[in-house]
Scaffold this motif. Structure first.
Motif: not given
Length: 134
Positions: A43-48, A91-99, A105-114
């Motif tokens: 959950l912390a990773e997701i929040l990141g 949290f930081n791993r979730g943030y940096s891995s997507y960074g 913002c791509t269609p894949a990024a939007r799907i990742a958000v969902e």
């Protein structure tokens, strides 16, 4: 999507009293992690991830919302310093891995958000349902 955001926020709010454990005057002690620890770390990773992805995809008006949700989770959990650092690292791993993957913002990024919103809501709900009576 707004419904998913509200669901996650609501589930986190519901989980807050569940995750609170009595703490001695000396502060939290190191011991065995709670049975929901892996779910909490995820959950912390997701929040990141949401803290990175939502602004990237043009979601305005949230400001530091996901970071604040993370802080509320830590404040509620009152972990030992070692465990606190593990939660923050998630949290930081979730943030940096997507960074590392998304610069725009791509269609894949939007799907990742969902997917992050869905999984975060499910995890928060499961923690409340499974461990709420403890």
């Amino acid at each position: 999507m707004r419904t998913l955001v509200l669901l996650l926020a609501g589930a986190l709010a519901l989980a807050s009293p569940v995750l609170t454990r009595p703490v001695s005057a000396a502060g939290p002690t190191e011991g065995a992690p709670p049975p929901y620890d892996s779910d909490l770390m995820r959950l912390a990773e997701i929040l990141g991830a949401l803290h990175y992805l939502r602004p990237l995809c043009g979601v305005t008006g949230e400001g530091q919302r996901w970071r604040n949700e993370m802080q509320a989770l830590i404040d509620t959990e009152q972990p030992s310093e070692t465990r606190r650092m593990k939660i923050i690292a998630s949290f930081n791993r979730g943030y940096s891995s997507y960074g590392e993957v998304y610069r725009a913002c791509t269609p894949a990024a939007r799907i990742a958000v969902e997917r992050q919103l869905d999984e975060g809501a499910r995890l928060a709900h499961d923690i409340v349902v499974r461990y709420g009576g403890n």
